[in-house]
Design a protein around this motif. Structure first.
Motif, mmCIF file in Angstrom:
data_model
loop_
_atom_site.group_PDB
_atom_site.id
_atom_site.type_symbol
_atom_site.label_atom_id
_atom_site.label_comp_id
_atom_site.label_asym_id
_atom_site.label_seq_id
_atom_site.Cartn_x
_atom_site.Cartn_y
_atom_site.Cartn_z
ATOM 1 N N HIS A 159 0.539 -1.108 0.350
ATOM 2 C CA HIS A 159 0.028 0.247 -0.066
ATOM 3 C C HIS A 159 0.580 1.064 -0.476
ATOM 4 C CE1 HIS A 159 -3.344 2.519 1.105
ATOM 5 N NE2 HIS A 159 -2.599 2.712 1.792
ATOM 6 N N LEU A 160 1.872 1.159 0.891
ATOM 7 C CA LEU A 160 2.792 2.217 1.204
ATOM 8 C C LEU A 160 3.794 2.492 -0.621
ATOM 9 C CD1 LEU A 160 4.733 1.778 4.409
ATOM 10 C CD2 LEU A 160 3.181 3.894 3.245
ATOM 11 N N VAL A 161 4.015 1.474 -1.078
ATOM 12 C CA VAL A 161 4.232 1.839 -2.271
ATOM 13 C C VAL A 161 3.944 1.962 -3.761
ATOM 14 C CG1 VAL A 161 6.003 0.225 -4.600
ATOM 15 C CG2 VAL A 161 6.219 0.083 -2.115
ATOM 16 N N ALA A 162 2.468 1.498 -3.321
ATOM 17 C CA ALA A 162 1.478 2.180 -4.097
ATOM 18 C C ALA A 162 0.864 3.771 -4.217
ATOM 19 C CB ALA A 162 0.028 1.288 -4.128
ATOM 20 N N GLU A 163 0.696 4.484 -2.723
ATOM 21 C CA GLU A 163 0.566 5.160 -2.232
ATOM 22 C C GLU A 163 1.654 6.430 -2.377
ATOM 23 O OE1 GLU A 163 -1.517 8.661 -1.224
ATOM 24 O OE2 GLU A 163 -1.561 5.805 -0.941
ATOM 25 N N ASN A 164 3.367 5.808 -2.976
ATOM 26 C CA ASN A 164 4.044 6.643 -3.279
ATOM 27 C C ASN A 164 3.840 6.629 -4.675
ATOM 28 O OD1 ASN A 164 6.876 7.843 -3.077
ATOM 29 N ND2 ASN A 164 8.386 5.923 -3.059
ATOM 30 N N GLN A 165 4.306 5.595 -5.213
ATOM 31 C CA GLN A 165 3.959 6.382 -6.735
ATOM 32 C C GLN A 165 2.879 6.628 -7.156
ATOM 33 O OE1 GLN A 165 3.160 1.863 -8.291
ATOM 34 N NE2 GLN A 165 5.291 1.731 -8.615
ATOM 35 N N ARG A 166 1.648 7.312 -6.185
ATOM 36 C CA ARG A 166 0.670 7.960 -6.323
ATOM 37 C C ARG A 166 0.788 8.978 -6.272
ATOM 38 N NH1 ARG A 166 -3.434 10.489 -3.859
ATOM 39 N NH2 ARG A 166 -2.542 10.068 -2.012
ATOM 40 N N LEU A 167 1.532 9.138 -5.058
ATOM 41 C CA LEU A 167 1.842 10.816 -5.085
ATOM 42 C C LEU A 167 2.913 11.075 -5.646
ATOM 43 C CD1 LEU A 167 2.382 10.230 -0.797
ATOM 44 C CD2 LEU A 167 0.624 11.806 -2.606
ATOM 45 N N GLN A 168 3.965 10.304 -6.661
ATOM 46 C CA GLN A 168 5.661 10.864 -7.260
ATOM 47 C C GLN A 168 4.496 11.176 -8.541
ATOM 48 O OE1 GLN A 168 7.832 7.599 -7.630
ATOM 49 N NE2 GLN A 168 9.070 8.100 -6.102
#
Length: 388
Positions: A159-168
């Motif tokens: 979830h954190l990786v997906a959230e990080n990608q979304r934020l990027q």
């Protein structure tokens, strides 16, 4: 133990009045040997019997002391040491018997304690078995909880990786939009600077025109005063003198429909410059219902051209004359296809329709279409001034 007591009491016996060597080194006389043998033979059964009694030596000694035998005293003296040894041995035997009894008692105590310890050991072993079973169950529970936490941790990391990608991605979008906004602001700044320069030029032109008008006004006032006083006869006026052209002030009202980006101000400045060269001053006012002044209606085309223009015209409540200026969002490099795309507009209050172009990057840019639009609006206003 007997050797210890024998060494303690093995000192040679001595009788009073006789040397010790006679007792220890030389053999006693025959009558003494016979007396000793008889005494020994008589003491053996008594000694054997007294050993089983409580104090057998005391009985033997009493019999010797009460004997009237001539050598009993010597024999009694000779037996003093062995008797003392026997007494010591008896006392030691009693002491050892006590120690043996104590040892038996201690042994029983130790056996009872060993039994108690064995029982406690059995209890502890049984309790240890239960505790080991409990520890095994607790270990299994902790392993299951660890697996659950590791699985949930894996989900959380995903979830954190997906959230990080979304934020990027969002950051990239914002950076790109920020870049567009910065370019738009730069273009807007350039446009405003250009407008400021044009306003400054217009201000200078108006100041020059105002100075010229003031001078002409003064001349006209002087001529009027002269005419009133009759100082200058009518026949003396120069026949070939041309009348001074008068400045005409033409009021117009402005209304906006849709998002024009403020480009109508630049459009009006260009129209005012062109009218100033023809001695016509453009007076701009805000829209008021019921006014008879010409209304310049600025409309922008954002979606469908006919719908946007109809919405702009349907908002008019009065039947005053309307000159429609339509702003079309077109890039500067694509205006050659504009002529065939102009929508046809009909309305009873319209005196004309003019189309102009603008873009977000260049604003109201210079092109042939915009120049024709400015000239068309200026010509319409000139015609209206002549019509009265």
């Amino acid at each position: 133990m007997f050797s210890r007591y024998w060494s303690k009491y093995s000192t040679p016996f001595s009788s009073p009045g006789k040397p010790s060597a006679e007792i220890s080194g030389s053999s006693p006389p025959k009558h003494m040997k016979q007396g000793k043998a008889e005494a020994r033979s008589s003491l053996i059964p008594e000694t054997d019997n007294t050993l089983s009694q409580t104090n057998p030596l005391d009985v033997g000694l009493k019999s010797l002391r009460s004997s009237s035998h001539p050598q009993s005293s010597e024999f009694l003296q000779a037996l003093e040491r062995p008797i003392q040894i026997v007494n010591d041995l008896l006392g030691e035997n009693q002491h050892l018997q006590k120690e043996l009894n104590n040892s038996h008692f201690l042994r029983e105590c130790l056996q009872a304690e060993v039994k108690q310890l064995q029982q406690e050991l059995q209890k502890r072993q049984s309790g240890r078995g239960v505790s080991e079973h409990h520890l095994v169950a607790e270990n299994q529970r902790l392993q299951q909880e660890l697996q659950k936490r590791q699985s949930s941790r894996g989900l959380s990391e995903h979830h954190l990786v997906a959230e990080n990608q979304r934020l990027q991605q969002e950051l990239q979008k914002r950076q790109s939009s920020r870049g567009l906004s910065e370019r738009h602001l730069v273009a807007e700044n350039q446009r405003l600077q250009q407008e400021l320069q044009e306003l400054q030029e217009l201000k200078n032109t108006q100041e020059a025109l105002l100075a010229h008008l003031e001078a002409e006004n003064q001349e006209l006032q002087q001529e009027l005063e002269e005419l009133r006083k009759g100082l200058v006869p009518e026949s003396e006026t120069t026949a070939g003198e041309m009348p001074v052209p008068q400045i005409i002030a033409f009021p117009v009202q402005v209304q906006r429909s849709g998002e024009t980006g403020g480009y109508e101000k630049q459009f009006l400045r260009d129209v005012a410059k062109l009218l100033n060269s023809h001695k016509v001053t453009l007076q701009v006012e805000e829209y008021q219902e019921g006014s008879e002044h010409l209304l310049l209606l600025f409309s922008s085309i954002a979606s469908r051209a006919g719908t946007d223009i109809d919405n702009a015209l349907n908002g008019l409540k009065s039947m005053q004359k309307v000159l429609l200026i339509v702003f079309n969002l077109k890039p500067k490099s694509n205006t050659r296809f504009f002529a065939d795309l102009k929508p046809q507009v009909r309305h009873p209050a319209l005196v004309g329709t003019v189309h102009a172009c603008f873009s977000l990057q260049d604003g109201f840019y210079h092109c042939q279409i915009n120049q024709d639009a400015v000239e068309s609006v200026a010509a319409t206003i000139m015609q209206l001034t002549q019509d009265g």
